[in-house]
Scaffold this motif. Structure first.
Motif, PDB file in Angstrom:
ATOM      1  N   UNK A  37      28.969   2.151 -12.736  1.00 26.07           N
ATOM      2  CA  UNK A  37      29.097   1.982 -11.266  1.00 26.07           C
ATOM      3  C   UNK A  37      30.036   0.411 -10.889  1.00 26.07           C
ATOM      4  N   UNK A  38      30.347   0.169  -9.425  1.00 27.18           N
ATOM      5  CA  UNK A  38      30.651  -0.284  -9.696  1.00 27.18           C
ATOM      6  C   UNK A  38      29.638  -1.699  -8.981  1.00 27.18           C
ATOM      7  N   UNK A  39      30.149  -3.084  -8.288  1.00 26.17           N
ATOM      8  CA  UNK A  39      28.439  -4.022  -7.933  1.00 26.17           C
ATOM      9  C   UNK A  39      28.642  -3.173  -6.300  1.00 26.17           C
ATOM     10  N   UNK A  40      27.545  -2.444  -6.344  1.00 27.11           N
ATOM     11  CA  UNK A  40      27.307  -1.988  -5.384  1.00 27.11           C
ATOM     12  C   UNK A  40      25.854  -2.231  -5.183  1.00 27.11           C
ATOM     13  N   UNK A  41      25.692  -1.742  -3.909  1.00 28.03           N
ATOM     14  CA  UNK A  41      23.824  -2.130  -3.573  1.00 28.03           C
ATOM     15  C   UNK A  41      23.654  -0.594  -3.882  1.00 28.03           C
ATOM     16  N   UNK A  42      24.772   0.547  -4.210  1.00 25.46           N
ATOM     17  CA  UNK A  42      24.259   1.666  -4.753  1.00 25.46           C
ATOM     18  C   UNK A  42      23.656   2.083  -6.085  1.00 25.46           C
ATOM     19  N   UNK A  43      23.768   0.409  -7.396  1.00 25.84           N
ATOM     20  CA  UNK A  43      24.098   0.719  -7.841  1.00 25.84           C
ATOM     21  C   UNK A  43      22.525   0.712  -8.132  1.00 25.84           C
ATOM     22  N   UNK A  44      21.782  -0.672  -7.993  1.00 20.49           N
ATOM     23  CA  UNK A  44      20.965  -1.119  -7.698  1.00 20.49           C
ATOM     24  C   UNK A  44      20.137   0.356  -7.687  1.00 20.49           C
ATOM     25  N   UNK A  45      19.810   0.879  -6.569  1.00 24.03           N
ATOM     26  CA  UNK A  45      19.225   1.778  -6.149  1.00 24.03           C
ATOM     27  C   UNK A  45      19.337   2.253  -6.647  1.00 24.03           C
ATOM     28  N   UNK A  46      20.332   3.264  -7.828  1.00 24.45           N
ATOM     29  CA  UNK A  46      20.585   3.956  -9.182  1.00 24.45           C
ATOM     30  C   UNK A  46      19.750   3.713  -9.898  1.00 24.45           C
ATOM     31  N   UNK A  47      19.362   2.374 -10.458  1.00 26.25           N
ATOM     32  CA  UNK A  47      18.644   1.667 -11.634  1.00 26.25           C
ATOM     33  C   UNK A  47      16.678   1.938 -10.735  1.00 26.25           C
ATOM     34  N   UNK A  48      17.079   1.240 -10.295  1.00 28.67           N
ATOM     35  CA  UNK A  48      15.724   1.448  -9.467  1.00 28.67           C
ATOM     36  C   UNK A  48      14.698   2.717  -9.384  1.00 28.67           C
ATOM     37  N   UNK A  49      15.968   3.907  -8.860  1.00 27.68           N
ATOM     38  CA  UNK A  49      15.860   5.366  -8.528  1.00 27.68           C
ATOM     39  C   UNK A  49      15.384   5.794 -10.436  1.00 27.68           C
ATOM     40  N   UNK A  50      15.673   5.575 -11.508  1.00 29.12           N
ATOM     41  CA  UNK A  50      15.606   6.245 -12.164  1.00 29.12           C
ATOM     42  C   UNK A  50      13.987   4.902 -12.983  1.00 29.12           C
ATOM     43  N   UNK A  51      14.625   3.986 -12.738  1.00 29.32           N
ATOM     44  CA  UNK A  51      12.421   3.249 -13.270  1.00 29.32           C
ATOM     45  C   UNK A  51      11.696   3.893 -12.347  1.00 29.32           C
TER      46      UNK A  51
END
Length: 661
Positions: A145-159
């Motif tokens: 992913x690019x540096x976007x809020x959605x990238x952090x959302x994806x990481x946190x959602x996996x966790x």
């Protein structure tokens, strides 16, 4: 006296200011020493206390450290928790709930903000979307992913659902992505149609398609695509879905999955001394504890702080100090999509001024490039901007030279902001050696002292402790909660790489040369002692680059790669190449070199492109066939060859390899 030691003695010492001491959680060297003494006195009790104070457990642990199968250590292993809940849910019902969590600035300057409540809602929706795709606890998800809020959302959602994420830097090639998908056994890839950097749209989804087309991705079922721009991309029916599609109708409530403290939170691939990237596996409990603690200790995060780590989420710095640590600490953080030189090299200073950043964490490479830019254009010098909001500066990724340190301290920090020069690695999970802003007297170019509980030392090749002033190998003598647990799928490689038998099998080998000053015992980090280069803070294996070069089978017969010092990037990649035809010269050599650089960029990524390529009829080898890399390192540095070359099969080759294009 060693060269490292002489630099330390000559440098000035900057004690912490009264303001820094007054604000700090660890105020003064006595407070630092008290924590170190506690760890020495009761090692397990020290870590257990901190884990209970800083982590929310769904099932409290009763065992702190299990060393029975060393070096496969376990921390808090009978406890359970959820990383996402520790970053988001714990703030609900507190004043942090409606506080800004992330301020995202796009490449073009657009700004989006989300509160902790809003971020939790988005994470829950995406977690539900992942579950709707059949992704479950223990599955691996690759994030490209690019540096976007959605990238952090994806990481946190996996966790949140107990899936293990593996983030791949958006600059890596299709082949590199393919290797990581296969090795992790990923069931899904989360990506974007494009990323925006420097005013340009650069494809991501097309690279994912190419990676999958290369074959071997048999476990992969789903590709989820964030439409960052309006530009369409190829979508494969039945496999590919947009974020809009999968998020439609998803609830903003998702119960966090309780996982064991040793559950793999993520796998992050890093280059090693062989051609195969190694998947560094991190746990959930110990990693999260250290991410939170180092935010508190090293950055001394306060409720009013605006924190900005400029690292990409594709690297461990972006994991610990973008996706997890700042959120666990409940602070407001900046995420930036673009590059520091677009639309001009004043972009960082503009953003600090605009967003009132108080803690700024970046790489020495970026600092050196901005020094050069400011010298060429006074209008983008940091002193032209209001940087009065800053109170702490930090550096990461590689040692910072004293000259760049002083420029940073004076021109960005106004001689009032302590500079925390942090040493750590992908494998360590977080800072290991670093100044503390309210305690440690600073010495430019030195990362100073190990953090409390980190038993760092300098030893010789047999693991024997060296006295201060002598250069040797940097090791850690005791395990720590955030340490690497294993190399994914290759435990024997983990043991051999990090706990080598020649050091007794009990010392963690960092792979860096280092020394400690005689006067203060401060650490100063030298270069790598293995075949790994540090280019702009990115670890690149020489074998991986060599393998990429010789993969061009129609042209390259043999290649050897070494590093040389570089004023901007710290180290530069220098490749020595033997072709399957006569040695080229002049314009022909330059054209072939350019073709090879582009080939390496395609095979690995642009960050691995050799800065220098030299051609020879063969490589300098002993009569037994071993490449004498020490000679190549000297040639790359432009040094005169003073070593014994009598064992070389063809000493005359050195003159060819010394010729620059």
């Amino acid at each position: 006296m060693s060269a490292i030691e002489s630099v330390l003695v000559e440098n000035r010492v900057f004690p912490p200011s009264e303001a820094a001491v007054k604000a700090a959680r660890i105020a003064g060297m006595d407070a630092y020493q008290a924590l170190c003494d506690e760890a020495e006195r009761d090692f397990e009790g020290f870590w257990a206390r901190l884990a209970r104070e800083h982590v929310v457990w769904t099932r409290p642990f009763t065992r702190t450290l299990d060393e029975s199968k060393a070096p496969f250590f376990k921390w808090f292993d009978d406890g359970e928790l959820n990383a996402s809940a520790n970053c988001l849910d714990k703030h609900i019902g507190t004043p942090v709930e409606h506080k800004t969590a992330i301020v995202w600035e796009a490449d073009d300057g657009a700004v989006v903000q989300v509160t902790y409540r809003e971020l939790l809602d988005r994470v829950c929706q995406f977690a539900n979307a992942l579950k709707a795709q059949g992704i479950r606890k223990g599955d691996r998800v690759v994030i490209y992913m690019p540096m976007a809020i959605e990238a952090v959302v994806a990481m946190q959602a996996c966790a949140r659902i107990g899936a293990t994420h593996s983030v791949v830097f958006g600059g890596f090639s299709a082949k590199a992505l393919n290797e990581r998908i296969i090795d992790a056994g990923a069931v899904a890839v989360v990506t974007a149609n494009f990323q925006c950097r420097g005013g340009k749209e650069m494809p991501l989804k097309a690279i994912v398609d190419e990676a999958i087309a290369q074959g071997g991705c048999d476990t992969l079922r789903t590709v989820l695509v964030y439409m960052r721009t309006a530009t369409p991309c190829n979508m494969v029916a039945g496999r590919d879905k947009t974020f809009t599609e999968v998020l439609k109708g998803q609830s903003s409530e998702c119960r966090p999955e309780s996982v064991g403290a040793e559950h793999p939170l993520f796998i992050l691939y890093t280059s090693g001394s062989t051609g195969k990237p190694k998947g560094v596996q991190h746990s959930t409990g110990g990693y999260l504890l250290w991410a939170k603690l180092t935010m508190d200790w090293v950055f001394d995060i306060q409720p009013s702080d605006v924190f900005w780590c400029t690292a990409d989420i594709g690297w461990v710095t972006g994991h610990t100090y973008v996706a997890y640590g700042p959120l666990a600490a409940g602070c407001t953080e900046i995420m930036f999509e673009g590059i520091p030189t677009y639309p001009n090299a004043g972009r960082f200073w503009q953003m600090i001024q605009r967003h009132k950043v108080s803690v700024f964490y970046t790489a020495p490479t970026a600092i050196r490039s901005l020094i050069k830019a400011a010298e060429g254009d006074a209008s983008i010098h940091p002193k032209r901007y209001d940087l009065s909001s800053l109170r702490i500066l930090g550096t990461v990724g590689e040692p910072i030279n004293p000259e760049a340190w002083m420029w940073y301290y004076r021109n960005v920090g106004g001689e009032r902001c302590p500079v925390v020069d942090t040493w750590w690695q992908t494998e360590t999970g977080g800072h290991m050696i670093s100044p503390l802003p309210g305690a440690t007297p600073l010495v430019p170019g030195s990362c100073t002292l190990a953090l409390p509980g980190i038993m760092a030392a300098i030893v010789d090749d047999l693991g024997k402790d060296l006295r201060n002033g002598d250069g040797g190998l940097l090791v850690v003598k005791r395990p720590w909660p955030a340490m690497i647990r294993t190399i994914w799928g290759d435990p024997e490689r983990y043991k051999a790489n990090y706990f080598p038998p020649e050091l007794g099998g009990k010392l963690y080998l960092a792979g860096d040369a280092a020394a400690r000053s005689v006067d203060r015992g401060y650490f100063r980090i030298g270069g790598r002692v293995d075949d790994v280069l540090n280019v702009s803070g990115h670890r690149l294996g020489t074998m991986e680059i060599e393998s990429a070069l010789v993969a061009k089978t129609d042209l390259v017969a043999e290649a050897a790669v070494v590093g040389r010092p570089d004023d901007l990037t710290g180290e530069a990649v220098c490749a020595f190449v033997v072709l399957k035809r006569s040695r080229p010269v002049g314009e022909e050599a330059r054209q072939i070199a350019n073709d090879l650089r582009n080939w390496v960029a395609k095979e690995i990524g642009p960050i691995a492109k050799p800065k220098d390529i030299r051609f020879g009829d063969n490589l300098p080898k002993t009569r037994s066939g071993k490449i004498m890399r020490r000679l190549l390192r000297s040639i790359a540095k432009g040094e005169a060859i003073t070593q014994d070359v009598s064992t070389l099969e063809n000493p005359a080759i050195l003159e060819q390899l010394a010729e620059k294009l």
